[in-house]
Design a protein around this motif. Structure first.
Motif, PDB file in Angstrom:
ATOM      1  N   UNK A   1       0.850  -1.189   0.000  1.00 32.94           N
ATOM      2  CA  UNK A   1       0.000   0.000   0.000  1.00 32.94           C
ATOM      3  C   UNK A   1       0.886   1.238   0.000  1.00 32.94           C
ATOM      4  N   UNK A   2       0.616   2.152  -0.937  1.00 30.70           N
ATOM      5  CA  UNK A   2       1.396   3.385  -1.037  1.00 30.70           C
ATOM      6  C   UNK A   2       0.465   4.553  -1.305  1.00 30.70           C
ATOM      7  N   UNK A   3       0.977   5.753  -1.100  1.00 32.48           N
ATOM      8  CA  UNK A   3       0.189   6.967  -1.345  1.00 32.48           C
ATOM      9  C   UNK A   3       1.092   8.059  -1.888  1.00 32.48           C
ATOM     10  N   UNK A   4       0.652   8.673  -2.963  1.00 32.10           N
ATOM     11  CA  UNK A   4       1.431   9.765  -3.546  1.00 32.10           C
ATOM     12  C   UNK A   4       1.449  10.965  -2.607  1.00 32.10           C
ATOM     13  N   UNK A   5       2.512  11.767  -2.675  1.00 30.62           N
ATOM     14  CA  UNK A   5       2.552  12.967  -1.836  1.00 30.62           C
ATOM     15  C   UNK A   5       1.386  13.897  -2.152  1.00 30.62           C
ATOM     16  N   UNK A   6       0.873  14.547  -1.119  1.00 27.05           N
ATOM     17  CA  UNK A   6      -0.126  15.584  -1.342  1.00 27.05           C
ATOM     18  C   UNK A   6       0.539  16.789  -1.974  1.00 27.05           C
ATOM     19  N   UNK A   7      -0.263  17.565  -2.660  1.00 30.91           N
ATOM     20  CA  UNK A   7       0.272  18.793  -3.244  1.00 30.91           C
ATOM     21  C   UNK A   7       0.581  19.769  -2.114  1.00 30.91           C
TER      22      UNK A   7
ATOM     23  N   UNK B   1       1.618  13.744   6.154  1.00 30.29           N
ATOM     24  CA  UNK B   1       2.344  12.548   6.578  1.00 30.29           C
ATOM     25  C   UNK B   1       1.685  11.249   6.108  1.00 30.29           C
ATOM     26  N   UNK B   2       0.533  11.357   5.460  1.00 28.65           N
ATOM     27  CA  UNK B   2      -0.183  10.142   5.050  1.00 28.65           C
ATOM     28  C   UNK B   2       0.567   9.361   3.976  1.00 28.65           C
ATOM     29  N   UNK B   3       1.580   9.973   3.383  1.00 28.00           N
ATOM     30  CA  UNK B   3       2.449   9.258   2.440  1.00 28.00           C
ATOM     31  C   UNK B   3       3.146   8.085   3.135  1.00 28.00           C
ATOM     32  N   UNK B   4       3.300   8.183   4.448  1.00 27.68           N
ATOM     33  CA  UNK B   4       3.962   7.119   5.216  1.00 27.68           C
ATOM     34  C   UNK B   4       2.913   6.089   5.646  1.00 27.68           C
ATOM     35  N   UNK B   5       2.533   5.250   4.700  1.00 25.51           N
ATOM     36  CA  UNK B   5       1.417   4.318   4.879  1.00 25.51           C
ATOM     37  C   UNK B   5       1.720   3.185   5.854  1.00 25.51           C
ATOM     38  N   UNK B   6       2.973   3.056   6.267  1.00 25.94           N
ATOM     39  CA  UNK B   6       3.351   1.952   7.147  1.00 25.94           C
ATOM     40  C   UNK B   6       2.722   2.065   8.533  1.00 25.94           C
ATOM     41  N   UNK B   7       2.404   3.293   8.964  1.00 25.15           N
ATOM     42  CA  UNK B   7       2.126   3.528  10.380  1.00 25.15           C
ATOM     43  C   UNK B   7       0.702   3.256  10.871  1.00 25.15           C
ATOM     44  N   UNK B   8      -0.357   3.534  10.101  1.00 22.40           N
ATOM     45  CA  UNK B   8      -1.700   3.426  10.695  1.00 22.40           C
ATOM     46  C   UNK B   8      -2.307   2.027  10.729  1.00 22.40           C
ATOM     47  N   UNK B   9      -1.648   1.011  10.191  1.00 26.07           N
ATOM     48  CA  UNK B   9      -2.255  -0.321  10.188  1.00 26.07           C
ATOM     49  C   UNK B   9      -1.181  -1.403  10.119  1.00 26.07           C
ATOM     50  N   UNK B  10      -1.620  -2.629  10.368  1.00 25.62           N
ATOM     51  CA  UNK B  10      -0.760  -3.804  10.368  1.00 25.62           C
ATOM     52  C   UNK B  10      -1.554  -4.931   9.723  1.00 25.62           C
ATOM     53  N   UNK B  11      -0.905  -5.755   8.885  1.00 25.90           N
ATOM     54  CA  UNK B  11      -1.618  -6.824   8.186  1.00 25.90           C
ATOM     55  C   UNK B  11      -1.020  -8.175   8.558  1.00 25.90           C
ATOM     56  N   UNK B  12      -1.881  -9.071   9.050  1.00 32.56           N
ATOM     57  CA  UNK B  12      -1.450 -10.438   9.324  1.00 32.56           C
ATOM     58  C   UNK B  12      -2.230 -11.391   8.418  1.00 32.56           C
ATOM     59  N   UNK B  13      -2.007 -12.666   8.561  1.00 30.29           N
ATOM     60  CA  UNK B  13      -2.621 -13.635   7.651  1.00 30.29           C
ATOM     61  C   UNK B  13      -4.143 -13.649   7.729  1.00 30.29           C
ATOM     62  N   UNK B  14      -4.686 -13.236   8.878  1.00 32.71           N
ATOM     63  CA  UNK B  14      -6.139 -13.277   9.058  1.00 32.71           C
ATOM     64  C   UNK B  14      -6.836 -11.970   8.720  1.00 32.71           C
TER      65      UNK B  14
ATOM     66  N   UNK C   1      12.268   4.496   3.307  1.00 32.89           N
ATOM     67  CA  UNK C   1      11.578   3.594   2.370  1.00 32.89           C
ATOM     68  C   UNK C   1      10.618   2.615   3.039  1.00 32.89           C
ATOM     69  N   UNK C   2      10.937   2.158   4.251  1.00 35.08           N
ATOM     70  CA  UNK C   2       9.988   1.284   4.938  1.00 35.08           C
ATOM     71  C   UNK C   2       8.726   2.055   5.301  1.00 35.08           C
ATOM     72  N   UNK C   3       8.899   3.286   5.766  1.00 34.79           N
ATOM     73  CA  UNK C   3       7.750   4.116   6.157  1.00 34.79           C
ATOM     74  C   UNK C   3       6.814   4.387   4.983  1.00 34.79           C
ATOM     75  N   UNK C   4       7.370   4.446   3.777  1.00 33.07           N
ATOM     76  CA  UNK C   4       6.586   4.774   2.590  1.00 33.07           C
ATOM     77  C   UNK C   4       5.720   3.611   2.105  1.00 33.07           C
ATOM     78  N   UNK C   5       5.822   2.467   2.764  1.00 32.95           N
ATOM     79  CA  UNK C   5       5.134   1.271   2.297  1.00 32.95           C
ATOM     80  C   UNK C   5       4.453   0.536   3.458  1.00 32.95           C
TER      81      UNK C   5
END
Length: 293
Positions: free
Chosen positions: A17-23, A76-89, A282-286
């Motif tokens: 999951x990625x997000x382009x920079x805001x203007x 800061x929403x470009x840093x998609x790593x922070x608001x969620x976590x994905x596991x197998x379930x 780069x980790x934060x961006x994904x």
């Protein structure tokens, strides 16, 4: 075929999951967003394009995060790593400590609903956890840093959610920076790049964290500290797209040589504008959605 699940820092990355920079507006409030220097939009966008091209060339499917209200300041929403976590379930919705990032949570909820990934838990109330404080030691062990951004209540909530799925949460305190508004996560200290290899600022790692890595048979390479501090910690923020296949910022030659000497493949991009000024690597961006062994 498996569609989601990313309980690893290094297994082959298939969806992200990625997000382009805001203007950016010329009248952005630098103090409010804790940016030391004005951002050059053209250079920032070139940095992002170079990074995303590496992701695409690696054969990784990019899922784009859309803002539900484009008028909101969510830089800061470009840093998609922070608001969620994905596991197998399914997905776990985290709770941001930085007030300016609270609105990102609803965008992540909307995203997971839109691609039929079940939301299996949320960090709520006074509990806070940010993704940058979460490191998978292996598929069944998650190391969580207790920091200015991730508190004890949040860690306890996350532990209860993950325990149901047979995942152990191990927590350890990390240092606080003098500037409480700056972003200093566990990932500001260390990155895991293979099942048995990490790179970190060893002088700042607590004895407890060092012992956790030793117990899990993960060797820690000591990053050259001049480059670590020159990069405002971001030289250590390294994304593994597969074991020892890494994306990191250019210009840190000693760090690059250290990794190459440990059989790593290196993919470089310039993050001067995008990463250094905005305090995210780069980790934060994904946000990994799918990693498959």
């Amino acid at each position: 075929m498996k569609k989601f699940g990313a309980q690893s820092m290094y297994a082959p990355l298939k969806k992200v999951l990625m997000k382009e920079p805001q203007k950016f507006q010329t009248n952005i409030n630098l103090k409010k967003w804790n940016y030391e220097i004005s951002l050059d939009e053209d250079i920032m966008n070139r940095n992002y394009k170079d990074f995303i091209n590496i992701i695409k060339k690696s054969g990784i499917e990019i899922l784009n995060l859309e803002s539900q209200n484009n008028e909101d300041e969510m830089y800061d929403s470009i840093f998609t790593h922070d608001p969620s976590l994905v596991i197998n379930e399914g997905a776990i919705i985290l709770n941001m400590a930085k007030k300016l990032r609270k609105n990102e949570i609803s965008d992540h909820i909307f995203f997971y609903n839109s691609i039929n990934v079940p939301i299996i838990g949320k960090i709520i109330d006074e509990g806070t956890v940010e993704g940058g404080d979460c490191l998978w030691l292996n598929e069944k062990k998650l190391l969580v840093g207790e920091s200015a951004r991730t508190n004890i209540s949040g860690i306890k909530q996350l532990s209860e959610i993950l325990k149901f799925y047979g995942i152990e949460v191990i927590s350890a305190k990390i240092p606080n920076l003098e500037n409480s508004e700056s972003c200093f996560h566990l990932m500001s200290l260390i990155s895991i790049i293979d099942k048995d290899l990490a790179i970190g600022c060893t002088s700042l790692l607590s004895d407890k964290i060092k012992q956790i890595f030793k117990d899990n048979k993960i060797k820690i390479l000591s990053i050259p500290e001049d480059e670590y501090f020159k990069s405002k910690t971001l030289a250590v923020n390294i994304l593994a797209t597969s074991p020892r296949n890494l994306i990191l910022m250019e210009e840190y030659s000693k760090t690059i040589d250290l990794l190459i000497n440990n059989n790593c493949k290196i993919n470089l991009f310039s993050g001067k504008e995008l990463c250094i000024k905005m305090e995210g690597g780069p980790t934060c961006l994904t946000r990994p959605i799918l990693r498959v062994n």
